[in-house]
Design a protein around this motif. Structure first.
Motif, PDB file in Angstrom:
ATOM      1  N   GLN A  24      14.087  14.941   3.881  1.00 13.28           N
ATOM      2  CA  GLN A  24      13.098  14.526   5.117  1.00 13.28           C
ATOM      3  C   GLN A  24      11.967  13.576   4.280  1.00 13.28           C
ATOM      4  O   GLN A  24      11.627  12.622   4.770  1.00 13.28           O
ATOM      5  CB  GLN A  24      12.307  15.820   5.442  1.00 13.28           C
ATOM      6  N   VAL A  25      11.529  13.867   3.078  1.00 16.08           N
ATOM      7  CA  VAL A  25      10.815  13.126   2.537  1.00 16.08           C
ATOM      8  C   VAL A  25      11.282  11.653   2.352  1.00 16.08           C
ATOM      9  O   VAL A  25      10.668  10.704   2.443  1.00 16.08           O
ATOM     10  CB  VAL A  25      10.270  13.712   0.918  1.00 16.08           C
ATOM     11  N   SER A  26      12.738  11.494   1.702  1.00 17.67           N
ATOM     12  CA  SER A  26      13.204  10.456   1.456  1.00 17.67           C
ATOM     13  C   SER A  26      13.414   9.597   2.729  1.00 17.67           C
ATOM     14  O   SER A  26      13.150   8.291   2.696  1.00 17.67           O
ATOM     15  CB  SER A  26      14.474  10.886   0.741  1.00 17.67           C
ATOM     16  N   GLU A  27      13.778  10.129   3.932  1.00 22.68           N
ATOM     17  CA  GLU A  27      14.072   9.588   5.256  1.00 22.68           C
ATOM     18  C   GLU A  27      12.670   9.103   5.669  1.00 22.68           C
ATOM     19  O   GLU A  27      12.465   7.984   6.306  1.00 22.68           O
ATOM     20  CB  GLU A  27      14.649  10.185   6.031  1.00 22.68           C
ATOM     21  N   TYR A  28      11.727   9.790   5.557  1.00 21.07           N
ATOM     22  CA  TYR A  28      10.404   9.649   6.077  1.00 21.07           C
ATOM     23  C   TYR A  28       9.812   8.297   5.117  1.00 21.07           C
ATOM     24  O   TYR A  28       9.232   7.572   5.872  1.00 21.07           O
ATOM     25  CB  TYR A  28       9.400  10.708   5.738  1.00 21.07           C
ATOM     26  N   VAL A  29       9.740   8.456   3.944  1.00 22.50           N
ATOM     27  CA  VAL A  29       9.210   7.367   3.031  1.00 22.50           C
ATOM     28  C   VAL A  29       9.846   5.953   3.205  1.00 22.50           C
ATOM     29  O   VAL A  29       9.461   4.951   3.516  1.00 22.50           O
ATOM     30  CB  VAL A  29       9.175   7.680   1.716  1.00 22.50           C
ATOM     31  N   ASP A  30      11.174   6.116   3.457  1.00 23.60           N
ATOM     32  CA  ASP A  30      12.224   5.124   3.671  1.00 23.60           C
ATOM     33  C   ASP A  30      11.665   4.257   4.938  1.00 23.60           C
ATOM     34  O   ASP A  30      11.666   2.969   5.166  1.00 23.60           O
ATOM     35  CB  ASP A  30      13.901   5.226   3.666  1.00 23.60           C
ATOM     36  N   ASP A  31      11.590   5.059   6.075  1.00 24.05           N
ATOM     37  CA  ASP A  31      11.204   4.768   7.403  1.00 24.05           C
ATOM     38  C   ASP A  31       9.733   3.986   7.254  1.00 24.05           C
ATOM     39  O   ASP A  31       9.728   2.888   7.855  1.00 24.05           O
ATOM     40  CB  ASP A  31      11.125   5.772   8.194  1.00 24.05           C
ATOM     41  N   LEU A  32       8.872   4.469   6.572  1.00 25.45           N
ATOM     42  CA  LEU A  32       7.355   3.921   6.584  1.00 25.45           C
ATOM     43  C   LEU A  32       7.657   2.613   5.554  1.00 25.45           C
ATOM     44  O   LEU A  32       6.822   1.753   6.097  1.00 25.45           O
ATOM     45  CB  LEU A  32       6.412   4.885   5.758  1.00 25.45           C
ATOM     46  N   MET A  33       8.227   2.539   4.676  1.00 32.57           N
ATOM     47  CA  MET A  33       8.524   1.440   3.933  1.00 32.57           C
ATOM     48  C   MET A  33       9.153   0.191   4.811  1.00 32.57           C
ATOM     49  O   MET A  33       8.796  -0.576   4.596  1.00 32.57           O
ATOM     50  CB  MET A  33       9.530   1.595   2.342  1.00 32.57           C
ATOM     51  N   SER A  34       9.952   0.595   5.477  1.00 33.76           N
ATOM     52  CA  SER A  34      10.710  -0.410   6.178  1.00 33.76           C
ATOM     53  C   SER A  34       9.998  -1.255   7.512  1.00 33.76           C
ATOM     54  O   SER A  34       9.865  -2.212   7.619  1.00 33.76           O
ATOM     55  CB  SER A  34      12.106   0.206   6.856  1.00 33.76           C
ATOM     56  N   ARG A  35       8.968  -0.259   7.788  1.00 28.66           N
ATOM     57  CA  ARG A  35       7.867  -0.634   8.599  1.00 28.66           C
ATOM     58  C   ARG A  35       6.589  -1.291   7.986  1.00 28.66           C
ATOM     59  O   ARG A  35       5.644  -1.649   8.486  1.00 28.66           O
ATOM     60  CB  ARG A  35       7.492   0.392   9.571  1.00 28.66           C
ATOM     61  N   GLY A  36       6.530  -1.154   6.547  1.00 25.86           N
ATOM     62  CA  GLY A  36       5.388  -1.616   5.800  1.00 25.86           C
ATOM     63  C   GLY A  36       4.127  -0.680   6.090  1.00 25.86           C
ATOM     64  O   GLY A  36       3.011  -1.327   6.019  1.00 25.86           O
ATOM     65  N   GLU A  37       4.345   0.444   6.356  1.00 25.77           N
ATOM     66  CA  GLU A  37       3.527   1.576   6.662  1.00 25.77           C
ATOM     67  C   GLU A  37       2.870   2.414   5.626  1.00 25.77           C
ATOM     68  O   GLU A  37       2.238   3.265   5.844  1.00 25.77           O
ATOM     69  CB  GLU A  37       3.777   2.165   7.999  1.00 25.77           C
ATOM     70  N   ILE A  38       3.453   1.905   4.357  1.00 29.04           N
ATOM     71  CA  ILE A  38       2.992   3.025   3.228  1.00 29.04           C
ATOM     72  C   ILE A  38       2.900   2.047   2.033  1.00 29.04           C
ATOM     73  O   ILE A  38       3.644   0.824   1.851  1.00 29.04           O
ATOM     74  CB  ILE A  38       4.138   4.188   2.829  1.00 29.04           C
ATOM     75  N   ASP A  39       1.585   2.239   1.182  1.00 22.23           N
ATOM     76  CA  ASP A  39       1.604   1.727  -0.071  1.00 22.23           C
ATOM     77  C   ASP A  39       2.693   2.041  -0.912  1.00 22.23           C
ATOM     78  O   ASP A  39       3.085   3.214  -1.095  1.00 22.23           O
ATOM     79  CB  ASP A  39       0.257   2.077  -0.653  1.00 22.23           C
ATOM     80  N   PRO A  40       3.360   0.984  -1.648  1.00 16.84           N
ATOM     81  CA  PRO A  40       4.384   1.219  -2.533  1.00 16.84           C
ATOM     82  C   PRO A  40       4.117   2.344  -3.563  1.00 16.84           C
ATOM     83  O   PRO A  40       4.862   3.148  -4.017  1.00 16.84           O
ATOM     84  CB  PRO A  40       4.798  -0.200  -3.218  1.00 16.84           C
ATOM     85  N   ASP A  41       2.821   2.313  -4.235  1.00 22.14           N
ATOM     86  CA  ASP A  41       2.509   3.357  -4.988  1.00 22.14           C
ATOM     87  C   ASP A  41       2.351   4.605  -4.670  1.00 22.14           C
ATOM     88  O   ASP A  41       2.958   5.679  -5.248  1.00 22.14           O
ATOM     89  CB  ASP A  41       1.046   3.055  -5.628  1.00 22.14           C
ATOM     90  N   ASP A  42       2.209   5.043  -3.315  1.00 28.77           N
ATOM     91  CA  ASP A  42       2.113   6.276  -2.658  1.00 28.77           C
ATOM     92  C   ASP A  42       3.673   6.494  -2.445  1.00 28.77           C
ATOM     93  O   ASP A  42       4.099   7.597  -2.636  1.00 28.77           O
ATOM     94  CB  ASP A  42       1.403   6.165  -1.472  1.00 28.77           C
ATOM     95  N   ALA A  43       4.437   5.464  -2.012  1.00 24.29           N
ATOM     96  CA  ALA A  43       5.919   5.784  -1.856  1.00 24.29           C
ATOM     97  C   ALA A  43       6.536   6.283  -3.248  1.00 24.29           C
ATOM     98  O   ALA A  43       7.235   7.518  -3.247  1.00 24.29           O
ATOM     99  CB  ALA A  43       6.743   4.602  -1.203  1.00 24.29           C
ATOM    100  N   HIS A  44       6.260   5.697  -4.328  1.00 17.28           N
ATOM    101  CA  HIS A  44       6.730   6.106  -5.797  1.00 17.28           C
ATOM    102  C   HIS A  44       6.330   7.185  -6.208  1.00 17.28           C
ATOM    103  O   HIS A  44       6.974   8.209  -6.466  1.00 17.28           O
ATOM    104  CB  HIS A  44       6.293   4.705  -6.448  1.00 17.28           C
ATOM    105  N   ALA A  45       5.071   7.585  -5.895  1.00 18.32           N
ATOM    106  CA  ALA A  45       4.394   8.766  -6.325  1.00 18.32           C
ATOM    107  C   ALA A  45       4.948   9.978  -5.607  1.00 18.32           C
ATOM    108  O   ALA A  45       5.394  10.836  -6.089  1.00 18.32           O
ATOM    109  CB  ALA A  45       3.080   8.823  -6.120  1.00 18.32           C
TER     110      ALA A  45
END
Length: 109
Positions: A24-45
């Motif tokens: 769920q975390v992986s899919e959620y973060v991937d979705d946010l990243m694809s839409r540019g809605e999460i800071d890359p540092d947050d996604a990485h953390a």
């Protein structure tokens, strides 16, 4: 879509970081990243805060990611890593916003 009576409602993914699977975390973060809605540092953390065993052996077993991050923050505070502790405190606050944003509120019955 889920059909209720004669009204179709979209299925909305709800994220709860205190009871979440690695998938769920992986899919959620991937979705946010694809839409540019999460800071890359947050996604990485978020990705790094999950124990590696959860990716390898327990991909679909729920765990408390919030508690993992709180533990990292507390360790950093206790050992004088104030910059890192502040980052993780901010991440916890941003996670709360992500959870709140993932809730779908509809006025259609």
């Amino acid at each position: 879509m889920t059909q209720i009576g004669s009204v179709e409602k979209p299925q909305i993914a709800r994220i709860d970081f205190s009871n979440v699977t690695a998938r769920q975390v992986s899919e959620y973060v991937d979705d946010l990243m694809s839409r540019g809605e999460i800071d890359p540092d947050d996604a990485h953390a978020l990705a790094l805060c999950m124990p590696s065993a959860w990716y390898q052996e327990n991909f679909d077993t729920p765990f408390n990611l919030r508690a993992e991050i709180e533990s990292i923050r507390d360790f950093d505070k206790a050992h004088g890593f104030d910059f890192h502790a502040a980052f993780y405190e901010g991440l916890l606050q941003r996670m709360k916003l992500m959870e709140d944003r993932s809730v779908h509120v509809s006025i259609v019955a």
